[in-house]
Write an enzyme that holds these catalytic residues in place. Structure first.
Site, PDB file in Angstrom:
ATOM      1  N   VAL A 153     -16.010 -11.420 -26.924  1.00 38.12           N
ATOM      2  CA  VAL A 153     -15.524 -12.517 -26.168  1.00 38.12           C
ATOM      3  C   VAL A 153     -16.499 -12.628 -24.940  1.00 38.12           C
ATOM      4  O   VAL A 153     -16.964 -13.294 -24.282  1.00 38.12           O
ATOM      5  CB  VAL A 153     -14.331 -12.670 -25.909  1.00 38.12           C
ATOM      6  CG1 VAL A 153     -13.798 -13.682 -24.978  1.00 38.12           C
ATOM      7  CG2 VAL A 153     -13.163 -12.693 -26.922  1.00 38.12           C
ATOM      8  N   ASP A 154     -16.488 -11.242 -24.206  1.00 35.15           N
ATOM      9  CA  ASP A 154     -16.923 -10.961 -22.730  1.00 35.15           C
ATOM     10  C   ASP A 154     -18.317 -11.096 -22.930  1.00 35.15           C
ATOM     11  O   ASP A 154     -18.837 -11.985 -22.087  1.00 35.15           O
ATOM     12  CB  ASP A 154     -16.605  -9.676 -22.024  1.00 35.15           C
ATOM     13  CG  ASP A 154     -15.124  -9.621 -22.409  1.00 35.15           C
ATOM     14  OD1 ASP A 154     -14.221 -10.435 -22.398  1.00 35.15           O
ATOM     15  OD2 ASP A 154     -14.414  -8.230 -22.308  1.00 35.15           O
ATOM     16  N   SER A 155     -19.086 -10.666 -23.707  1.00 36.61           N
ATOM     17  CA  SER A 155     -20.543 -10.662 -23.655  1.00 36.61           C
ATOM     18  C   SER A 155     -21.104 -12.081 -23.963  1.00 36.61           C
ATOM     19  O   SER A 155     -21.916 -12.736 -23.446  1.00 36.61           O
ATOM     20  CB  SER A 155     -21.105  -9.559 -24.534  1.00 36.61           C
ATOM     21  OG  SER A 155     -20.624  -9.490 -25.551  1.00 36.61           O
ATOM     22  N   HIS A 181       7.718  -7.699  -3.965  1.00 35.85           N
ATOM     23  CA  HIS A 181       6.615  -8.140  -4.263  1.00 35.85           C
ATOM     24  C   HIS A 181       6.415  -9.532  -5.054  1.00 35.85           C
ATOM     25  O   HIS A 181       6.835  -9.555  -6.398  1.00 35.85           O
ATOM     26  CB  HIS A 181       5.858  -6.899  -5.394  1.00 35.85           C
ATOM     27  CG  HIS A 181       5.493  -5.802  -4.846  1.00 35.85           C
ATOM     28  ND1 HIS A 181       4.279  -5.430  -4.135  1.00 35.85           N
ATOM     29  CD2 HIS A 181       6.197  -4.792  -4.357  1.00 35.85           C
ATOM     30  CE1 HIS A 181       4.081  -4.490  -3.662  1.00 35.85           C
ATOM     31  NE2 HIS A 181       5.320  -3.936  -3.785  1.00 35.85           N
ATOM     32  N   GLU A 199       4.039 -11.117  -6.262  1.00 33.45           N
ATOM     33  CA  GLU A 199       2.972 -11.177  -7.422  1.00 33.45           C
ATOM     34  C   GLU A 199       3.347 -10.771  -8.917  1.00 33.45           C
ATOM     35  O   GLU A 199       2.517 -10.908  -9.568  1.00 33.45           O
ATOM     36  CB  GLU A 199       1.854 -10.300  -6.934  1.00 33.45           C
ATOM     37  CG  GLU A 199       1.750  -8.952  -6.618  1.00 33.45           C
ATOM     38  CD  GLU A 199       2.267  -8.441  -5.393  1.00 33.45           C
ATOM     39  OE1 GLU A 199       3.314  -9.081  -4.803  1.00 33.45           O
ATOM     40  OE2 GLU A 199       1.985  -7.363  -5.035  1.00 33.45           O
ATOM     41  N   GLY A 213       0.859  -1.298  -0.017  1.00 31.30           N
ATOM     42  CA  GLY A 213       0.123  -0.056   0.197  1.00 31.30           C
ATOM     43  C   GLY A 213       0.955   1.237  -0.090  1.00 31.30           C
ATOM     44  O   GLY A 213       1.987   1.216   0.274  1.00 31.30           O
ATOM     45  N   SER A 222     -22.676  -7.868 -27.547  1.00 32.92           N
ATOM     46  CA  SER A 222     -21.649  -7.295 -28.565  1.00 32.92           C
ATOM     47  C   SER A 222     -21.358  -8.152 -29.643  1.00 32.92           C
ATOM     48  O   SER A 222     -21.095  -7.888 -30.752  1.00 32.92           O
ATOM     49  CB  SER A 222     -20.805  -6.417 -28.043  1.00 32.92           C
ATOM     50  OG  SER A 222     -19.630  -7.456 -27.662  1.00 32.92           O
TER      51      SER A 222
END
Ligand code: XMP
Length: 600
Positions: A223-225, A167, A169, A53, A220
């Protein structure tokens, strides 16, 4: 599943979500909670990770946290700020750093213990901190150091409390996944979690969230929808979904027709195609500002959806709106506590935000990155050609057709400065500033700056180096393009151009050529996304300009410009320059950051 849960407490790092995702990639389910989460919320897990943070643990504005975290007896891993918090809370000392330290460092291991088990000595790790631990708490041991940081990894093996200054990650930390994996072992995770579980959970969650209602979904065709549709189909069945594809007039060539055909083939035949191209074109008539365009288009989507709901006599109390929002859409719209607004994504405009606040929106992919969405699509049994399609933005070609009211801007000074630098650095390019501005992301903030064109020999290695140096040195620009045709730029002029059907048709043709040649070359999987952009710039007195913007990426948060084989580029240029109205073709040689993938 809950037993396998790892909690990530968010102290405000920009990597918090990535961290949660890495844990999931390692096979344990993870969730992000605020550090103030209650004891009940904190108890149901195998282990807790305290994120990094921006604050200092001694600062007045340091994030508040529930001190019971340390009394639960759960394994804890603190990263950066998290490590410093552990040090402060457990009797160590943190020193306020006057100099911030960013970048890579080599981790020298003093003792491996369970946390650094099998971790290579002297591996590269990514550091980003101002404060550092000066004295570790009693009962803690030091596991590793770097040149600048004595306590890079600390452990209290008995209490299973650990801390890392680096880090694990981020991809730059070579052994990061191993260290996180070791922590999951310490937590006793079986590491069997995967997309299959996610799918099962999501299906249950959707059923609960939707309850007796039905879902109205805008598809649309991207891919996502499409994946949201398949997911809702799995959870609720076709009869509880009304899927609508709005042809906004900003689609690719033949896209609306093929979307319907492809979904029909998959047995999802609830898609209704609605031609709203005239309304959309009318709404953006004469608009030139990219943010205005996005907002108008986003709001009109909602209006049209509302109108359709009314026309279909769908009772708003019985229906909710489904959306294919994914995680980067939320971050870049400033949707997380610390993120700046880069672009207003069409599915985060005000009207949508209001629906979210009323609990009238379901967004089952909103915590996933693109590659996770694709994995989920495969899990749902969707064909690879659909799952691996290039991402396509909601506002479509509208944000790939830059608009302008014309006018003149004196860019001579910028040209002189750029050419002086090129000479100093020994590059054989000539710079010509273009009189258009494009969107970029610099230092986590949005920028809107001029574009610099280079002419010379197309050597992508040199262009990469040169473009990075130029965007770092010249505050006026955020993008560099290479002039493919014509090779010599004698004059440039800004044209008065808006979003008109003819202009969009021209862009559609150019875009179809890029896509076809990319596919003929067998490169459509390798290239992550390939916007073809039209800019209102006339070169040497002849027509508008097209920019090719193929990129390589994984999560869209960062991207590299893709280097296509010469013969493929040559074919594209030959075909695109033969289109009526196109006078020049450029190749975008800028990474993200400093540019964004799209130009607007
Ligand atoms: P940028 O241009 O910000 O884009 O680097 C990152 C990714 O997001 C897509 N994008 C959008 N997607 N609605 C969307 O659904 C939008 O308004 C939007 N703007 C950008 C872009 O195509 C890229 O994949």
């Amino acid at each position: 599943m809950d037993n396998e849960r790892i909690l990530v407490l968010d102290f405000g790092s920009q990597y918090t979500h990535l961290l949660a995702r890495r844990v999931r990639q390692l096979g344990a389910y993870s969730e992000i909670l605020a550090p103030t989460a209650s004891r009940e919320e904190l108890e149901n897990c195998r282990g807790i990770i305290l994120s990094g943070g921006p604050a200092s643990v001694y600062a007045e504005n340091a994030p508040k946290f529930n001190p019971e975290i340390f009394k639960l007896g759960k394994p804890i891993l603190g990263l950066c700020y998290g490590l410093q918090l552990i040090a402060k809370e457990m009797g160590g000392k943190v020193k306020r750093g006057s100099v911030k330290e960013y970048g890579t460092a080599k981790v020298k291991i003093a003792k491996k213990g369970k946390l650094l088990n099998n971790v290579k000595d002297n591996s590269v790790a990514w550091m980003s901190h101002g404060d550092k631990v000066e004295k570790i708490p009693p009962q803690f041991e030091n596991l590793a150091s770097t040149n600048d940081c004595e306590f890079a990894a600390i452990a209290n093996p008995e209490k299973k409390i650990f801390g890392l200054q680096f880090h694990p990650e981020v991809t730059h930390t070579e052994e990061g996944m191993k260290v996180l994996g070791n922590f999951l072992d310490i937590c006793g995770c079986e590491k069997k979690w995967g997309m299959k579980n996610y799918l099962e959970e999501k299906v249950e969650e959707i059923r609960k969230e939707v309850g007796g209602r039905k879902v109205f979904l805008l598809v649309s065709g991207g891919v996502d929808s499409t994946i949201v549709l398949a997911l809702l189909h799995r959870a609720l069945g076709g009869e509880k979904i009304y899927a609508m594809h709005v042809d906004n007039g900003f689609m690719r060539k033949d896209e609306s027709r093929t979307v319907k055909e492809e979904l029909d083939k998959l047995g999802m035949n609830e898609l209704n195609v609605f031609d709203a191209s005239k309304q959309f074109l009318g709404a953006v008539k004469g608009v030139t500002d990219p943010e205005d365009k996005r907002k108008i288009i986003g709001n009109l989507f909602v209006e049209i959806a509302d109108m359709q709901i009314k026309e279909l006599s769908l009772n708003p109390d019985e229906w909710i709106l489904g959306q294919g929002t994914i995680y980067p859409d939320t971050i870049e719209t400033g949707g997380t506590k610390n993120a700046d607004l880069i672009k207003t994504h069409h599915n985060r405009v005000k009207a949508i935000q209001e629906l979210i606040d009323k609990g009238k929106i379901i967004e089952p992919l909103k915590l996933l990155y693109k590659d996770e969405v694709r994995e989920l699509g495969q899990e749902l049994g969707l064909p690879l050609n659909l799952v691996n399609r290039h991402p396509f933005p909601g506002p479509g070609l509208a944000i790939r057709a830059l608009c302008s009211d014309g006018g003149e801007e004196n860019l001579d000074e910028l040209g002189k400065k750029a050419n002086k630098l090129l000479k100093e650095w020994g590059f054989n390019f000539r710079a010509v500033p273009l009189p258009v501005k494009a969107v970029g992301v610099q230092g986590d903030e949005r920028s809107y700056r001029n574009v610099l064109a280079l002419e010379g020999k197309m050597n992508c290695k040199e262009l990469e180096e040169c473009s990075t140096k130029l965007t770092n040195s010249l505050g006026e620009i955020n993008r560099v393009v290479f002039a493919l045709a014509p090779e010599k730029i004698e004059s440039v002029k800004l044209l008065k151009k808006h979003l008109t059907k003819d202009r969009l048709d021209l862009l559609r043709e150019a875009d179809a050529i890029s896509m076809e040649e990319l596919s003929n070359a067998g490169l459509d999987e390798e290239v992550w996304q390939f916007p073809t952009v039209i800019i209102p710039v006339e070169v040497n007195g002849d027509g508008e300009s097209i920019v090719l913007r193929p990129v390589l990426s994984r999560e869209a948060m960062t991207a590299r410009f893709a280097v296509l084989p010469r013969e493929v580029i040559a074919k594209m240029v030959e075909r695109i320059t033969s289109l009526e109205g196109v006078g020049a073709v450029f190749y975008d040689v800028t990474h993200k950051p400093p540019a964004t993938i799209e130009w607007e």
